[in-house]
Design a protein around this motif. Structure first.
Motif, PDB file in Angstrom:
ATOM      1  N   HIS A   1       0.855  -1.189   0.000  1.00  0.00           N
ATOM      2  CA  HIS A   1       0.000   0.000   0.000  1.00  0.00           C
ATOM      3  C   HIS A   1       0.889   1.237   0.000  1.00  0.00           C
ATOM      4  O   HIS A   1       1.836   1.322   0.771  1.00  0.00           O
ATOM      5  CB  HIS A   1      -0.896   0.007   1.251  1.00  0.00           C
ATOM      6  N   ARG A   2       0.585   2.170  -0.907  1.00  0.00           N
ATOM      7  CA  ARG A   2       1.340   3.415  -0.975  1.00  0.00           C
ATOM      8  C   ARG A   2       0.349   4.566  -1.043  1.00  0.00           C
ATOM      9  O   ARG A   2      -0.564   4.565  -1.875  1.00  0.00           O
ATOM     10  CB  ARG A   2       2.218   3.453  -2.229  1.00  0.00           C
ATOM     11  N   ALA A   3       0.523   5.516  -0.146  1.00  0.00           N
ATOM     12  CA  ALA A   3      -0.325   6.706  -0.147  1.00  0.00           C
ATOM     13  C   ALA A   3       0.583   7.927  -0.138  1.00  0.00           C
ATOM     14  O   ALA A   3       1.581   7.965   0.583  1.00  0.00           O
ATOM     15  CB  ALA A   3      -1.242   6.719   1.065  1.00  0.00           C
ATOM     16  N   VAL A   4       0.252   8.913  -0.954  1.00  0.00           N
ATOM     17  CA  VAL A   4       1.010  10.157  -1.015  1.00  0.00           C
ATOM     18  C   VAL A   4       0.039  11.322  -0.904  1.00  0.00           C
ATOM     19  O   VAL A   4      -1.163  11.159  -1.122  1.00  0.00           O
ATOM     20  CB  VAL A   4       1.825  10.262  -2.329  1.00  0.00           C
ATOM     21  N   ALA A   5       0.573  12.497  -0.567  1.00  0.00           N
ATOM     22  CA  ALA A   5      -0.272  13.673  -0.399  1.00  0.00           C
ATOM     23  C   ALA A   5      -0.963  14.059  -1.704  1.00  0.00           C
ATOM     24  O   ALA A   5      -2.131  14.445  -1.711  1.00  0.00           O
ATOM     25  CB  ALA A   5       0.557  14.838   0.129  1.00  0.00           C
ATOM     26  N   ALA A   6      -0.246  13.953  -2.819  1.00  0.00           N
ATOM     27  CA  ALA A   6      -0.826  14.300  -4.121  1.00  0.00           C
ATOM     28  C   ALA A   6      -1.041  13.026  -4.926  1.00  0.00           C
ATOM     29  O   ALA A   6      -0.132  12.222  -5.088  1.00  0.00           O
ATOM     30  CB  ALA A   6       0.115  15.237  -4.866  1.00  0.00           C
ATOM     31  N   GLY A   7      -2.242  12.838  -5.412  1.00  0.00           N
ATOM     32  CA  GLY A   7      -2.526  11.664  -6.233  1.00  0.00           C
ATOM     33  C   GLY A   7      -3.216  10.571  -5.459  1.00  0.00           C
ATOM     34  O   GLY A   7      -3.365  10.631  -4.240  1.00  0.00           O
ATOM     35  N   PRO A   8      -3.647   9.542  -6.181  1.00  0.00           N
ATOM     36  CA  PRO A   8      -4.395   8.455  -5.543  1.00  0.00           C
ATOM     37  C   PRO A   8      -3.493   7.519  -4.740  1.00  0.00           C
ATOM     38  O   PRO A   8      -2.303   7.387  -5.019  1.00  0.00           O
ATOM     39  CB  PRO A   8      -5.016   7.715  -6.727  1.00  0.00           C
ATOM     40  N   ALA A   9      -4.088   6.870  -3.763  1.00  0.00           N
ATOM     41  CA  ALA A   9      -3.400   5.803  -3.039  1.00  0.00           C
ATOM     42  C   ALA A   9      -3.425   4.570  -3.932  1.00  0.00           C
ATOM     43  O   ALA A   9      -4.335   4.391  -4.740  1.00  0.00           O
ATOM     44  CB  ALA A   9      -4.100   5.519  -1.719  1.00  0.00           C
ATOM     45  N   ILE A  10      -2.406   3.730  -3.787  1.00  0.00           N
ATOM     46  CA  ILE A  10      -2.284   2.526  -4.610  1.00  0.00           C
ATOM     47  C   ILE A  10      -2.244   1.301  -3.705  1.00  0.00           C
ATOM     48  O   ILE A  10      -1.564   1.297  -2.672  1.00  0.00           O
ATOM     49  CB  ILE A  10      -0.982   2.554  -5.446  1.00  0.00           C
TER      50      ILE A  10
END
Length: 102
Positions: A16-25
């Protein structure tokens, strides 16, 4: 920072990867030669299927893989992971990519 879960018996890796800009994957990869199921307990939320590698089946094996995929139950285009978890069925050697706007 990415989160990683492993299901050793099933030979499945979940990232799981989440960033401030863009969707989580959410990436779910089965290294198993057989179909398997795993229970996803995190990350919670609604996830949209972006890629199912089994739909890109190779015809190197004389079309057998493509036939098995065509005969299999279609994967849900949207999943909801909530307690106590969601059971996901995976085809052999498959990668699934889900996205979410957390």
């Amino acid at each position: 920072k990415p989160s990683v879960w492993t299901f050793e018996t099933e030979q499945v890796l979940v990232l799981h990867r989440a960033v401030a800009a863009g969707p989580a994957i959410l990436l779910v990869v089965s290294f198993n030669k057989q179909p398997v199921t795993v229970r996803l307990q995190a990350p919670l939320g609604k996830w949209h299927l972006a890629l199912d590698s089994s739909c890109l089946a190779s015809r190197v094996d004389g079309g057998q893989t493509a036939k098995e995929v065509a005969d299999a139950e279609p994967l849900e285009k949207e999943i909801l992971v909530e307690p106590p978890g969601l059971t996901v069925s995976l085809r052999p050697h498959t990668a699934l990519v889900f996205t979410s706007s957390l």
